[in-house]
Design an enzyme around this catalytic site. Sequence first.
Site, PDB file in Angstrom:
ATOM      1  CD  GLU A 211       7.407   0.590 -13.936  1.00  0.00           C
ATOM      2  OE1 GLU A 211       6.815   1.309 -13.106  1.00  0.00           O
ATOM      3  OE2 GLU A 211       7.627  -0.613 -13.759  1.00  0.00           O
ATOM      4  CD  GLU A 294      11.342  -1.213 -11.381  1.00  0.00           C
ATOM      5  OE1 GLU A 294      10.268  -1.604 -10.858  1.00  0.00           O
ATOM      6  OE2 GLU A 294      11.602  -0.016 -11.598  1.00  0.00           O
TER       7      GLU A 294
END
Length: 691
Positions: A211, A294
């Site tokens: 990320e 996720e």
Amino acid sequence: MLVKMGNHDHHLKGLLLLLLLFFFFSSFPSSSSCTSVTMQDGLPFQQLLSTNSRSFEISGDMFVKDGLPFRILGGELHYFRILPQLWKDRLLRAKALGLNTIQTYVPWNLHQPDPEMLNFNGLADLPAFLELAHELDFLVMLRIGPYICGEWDFGGFPAWLLALQPPVQLRSSNHLFLNMVDRWWDLLLPILAPSLYTAGGCIIMIQIENEYGSFGSDHVYLHHLLDTVREHLGNNVIIYTTDGAAVENLENGSLQGCGVYTAIDFPTGSDPSSAFALQKHYNPAGMSPPLSVEFYTGWLTHWGERIAQTDAASTASDLDRVLSLNASVVLYMVHGGTSFGFQSGANTGAFSFDFQPDITSYDYDAPIGEAGDVSNAKFQAIREVMSRYVVGTLPDPPPLPERRAYGLVTMDMLASLFDLLESLSQPPQGVSTDWPVPMEQLKQASGFILYRSQLPASVQPGSKLSVVQVYDRAQVFVGNNSANRMYLGTLERWSANSLTVATAAALPGSQLDILVENMGRVNYGPFMGENKGITEAVFLDDTPILGWTAYPIELNDISKITSNIVTRRRMYESGVEAMTSDPDLAEDLQVGGGGPAFYRGVLKIENSQKSADTFISFQGWTKGVAFVNGFNLGRFWPSIGPQCTLYVPAPLLHSGDNELILLELESLTTATTPTVQFVNKGDFTCGIKSS
């Protein structure tokens, strides 16, 4: 495999490790260009160099395994949060959910805790985990960092990075930082190569960074990571980035045109269609199989909060929405496990002082509970949804490992922490400095550090003792021994950084002790990279106190401490030794006062019994750390909650006597004989907010 770097004896297992050592002392230049693979619309990511018929590619907006379309039904499961003896049990439970893929991080700080040490033992035995996953017919998506987040201490970075000079700039193209990453990956990546799917193993995808788009925009850094992986692993594996499904994140964190697959994650409950449509803009035409890396089955919990819980029905419904789009998915987490020892991380709010340390349990309200529970509504609801998207009948999960409530164990006080400093500290005599220095400067990664000085001649009743900033929690004492030591109070980075000196403590020249606890390094956000301990000055009123001795207390090997003190206690009680050489210790043993002190108890398991999973309840205790047979279970803090118990997996226990050691930092909340209770289930109802 635990290897001291530079040791070339026969235990290094031949040429492979010699090669790794060679890589360790060399580095490769960085690059900002896409030199590894050029992607062309509609073509696979890899031009496979292997003649092996096994292949895992992307084509036609699909994952393609051995020439056939493939949907990733994955789950995040961290090998380092599960005892190796239980890996198979947890993986079989994931298989019972219908999963075909496991995704996991690789924490740098676990595998290289020291610049000269390489660790692949026990919880860190990644090759063994990959081999087991392969045996159980799982594919693996490996998130190698170097930054992983994961509510793990320092986001997976080793603390020794903070001691380098000049200071490194984390997650950037800073030359010193890249050099350290290269040295680590020069060790790691050759170990992974035999486990690639195209080499006959299970690894289908490698994630670089994590990320990154929500942190920075240094594409030179990302390109360097890409080139390093390609240099070691070639084009035989898909490399991917993961970012939140927002334009800014994907602009900053993706590597378009470089043969890198752009994957996404997004909050549960949001519209997956729009997220996957956005993902397509950051992959070439035909190269964007929809994938939620996720899918959040639950959430994390900090000390002082209520335990995080999410609704099973809505979670399953949102999962169904994703899968109905013919998308792939990874459940985060499918099984959370436990952040044993001092490895749980922390978050912050908008300011550094808004510190939010994570609890020891990483249960995450996942469908497979911390101790393997699958009887919960969430597991059943997700399993029902998954059954609609797999061919055939899902296997049943294995029986739950046996649990046992072993009952009460009496805890005897061993000694005050102050009286064991020479056994606890490395070096035993401490380190003398003019000003307090942080842990990292003393090559300390975790645990506690005690700063000792003297109250200046100017001290008087009502004087203010203050610390510019403490990381993270400090207990302050005045007095030279257990007979006159006085507790002044506690400093916490989130509440107070000063105390008033009481009249009885205002004695010039009196010993001043400040015991600082590192409660976990920040693993996400702008305040990552903080030093721990006292990083600047301690003041009495407006004058800095000079002349300190720092005692690093990592608690890496509790057995050396307890074996010595237990032996001496037995001799003292039997009258063999008068202990006149250490009157303070003798007094502590007789009085059995408050913390910070070590306590010892023995859990007896009959030889006829097989050890079983259990939980230690800390009702009546305040805050501290627990060890079972020398293994650091982690922090307990029932006074603030919500976690009241610590999970004790059966492999940590054995027939006969099992030693339990507690470091209680404060006074017990009960006046009776101190005990702990071994119970058969976890409890997350402690603390003001939970009650």
